[in-house]
Motif scaffolding. Sequence first.
Motif, PDB file in Angstrom:
ATOM      1  N   UNK A   2     -23.617  11.841  22.745  1.00  0.00           N
ATOM      2  CA  UNK A   2     -23.076  12.230  24.254  1.00  0.00           C
ATOM      3  C   UNK A   2     -24.349  12.570  25.008  1.00  0.00           C
ATOM      4  N   UNK A   3     -24.420  12.141  26.350  1.00  0.00           N
ATOM      5  CA  UNK A   3     -25.426  12.390  27.428  1.00  0.00           C
ATOM      6  C   UNK A   3     -25.031  13.540  28.455  1.00  0.00           C
ATOM      7  N   UNK A   4     -25.780  14.566  28.598  1.00  0.00           N
ATOM      8  CA  UNK A   4     -25.353  15.683  29.616  1.00  0.00           C
ATOM      9  C   UNK A   4     -26.378  15.790  30.623  1.00  0.00           C
ATOM     10  N   UNK A   5     -25.865  16.052  31.842  1.00  0.00           N
ATOM     11  CA  UNK A   5     -26.665  16.099  33.020  1.00  0.00           C
ATOM     12  C   UNK A   5     -26.072  17.484  33.905  1.00  0.00           C
ATOM     13  N   UNK A  97     -24.990  22.265  26.477  1.00  0.00           N
ATOM     14  CA  UNK A  97     -25.233  21.900  25.007  1.00  0.00           C
ATOM     15  C   UNK A  97     -24.037  21.585  24.491  1.00  0.00           C
ATOM     16  N   UNK A  98     -23.871  20.505  23.697  1.00  0.00           N
ATOM     17  CA  UNK A  98     -22.890  20.050  23.075  1.00  0.00           C
ATOM     18  C   UNK A  98     -22.968  20.253  21.428  1.00  0.00           C
ATOM     19  N   UNK A  99     -21.763  20.531  20.835  1.00  0.00           N
ATOM     20  CA  UNK A  99     -21.349  20.884  19.593  1.00  0.00           C
ATOM     21  C   UNK A  99     -20.556  19.915  18.855  1.00  0.00           C
ATOM     22  N   UNK A 100     -20.762  19.119  18.027  1.00  0.00           N
ATOM     23  CA  UNK A 100     -20.035  17.979  17.612  1.00  0.00           C
ATOM     24  C   UNK A 100     -19.050  18.271  16.436  1.00  0.00           C
ATOM     25  N   UNK A 113     -26.706  18.148  21.096  1.00  0.00           N
ATOM     26  CA  UNK A 113     -26.992  17.410  22.374  1.00  0.00           C
ATOM     27  C   UNK A 113     -27.280  18.547  23.292  1.00  0.00           C
ATOM     28  N   UNK A 114     -28.515  18.224  24.247  1.00  0.00           N
ATOM     29  CA  UNK A 114     -28.612  19.074  25.496  1.00  0.00           C
ATOM     30  C   UNK A 114     -29.161  18.244  26.424  1.00  0.00           C
TER      31      UNK A 114
END
Length: 124
Positions: A2-5, A97-100, A113-114
Amino acid sequence: QVQLVESGGGLVQAGGSLRLSCAASGRTFSWYAMGWFRQTPGKEREFVAAISRSGGSTLYADSVKGRFSISRDNAKNTVYLQMNSLKPEDTAVYYCAAEDLGIVHRVKAEYDYWGQGTQVTVSS
């Protein structure tokens, strides 16, 4: 993956409010637990808030509890951080941030992901 903005940072006076957004793309957004962290120069990145996949469970750092609110809109692939009653000590770069595994964590090492961060500056 995943991409984060992040977006929504800026300069605000003490006592004011800002709402940060974090837009996700790539893998299904609703799969991830999401978190917000912040960092100032020379300090470790610190936990601010986190939210479960469905939004039904949230965690907050003691320093922001009662002032900040995390939420998410899975239809829009976006997580938000509403920040009220801002203080100069809230000045930092804010990261989402994402935690999968979908588990809500306070520990930054658990996040996979950050985003690139958005600057929040609170003047006194």
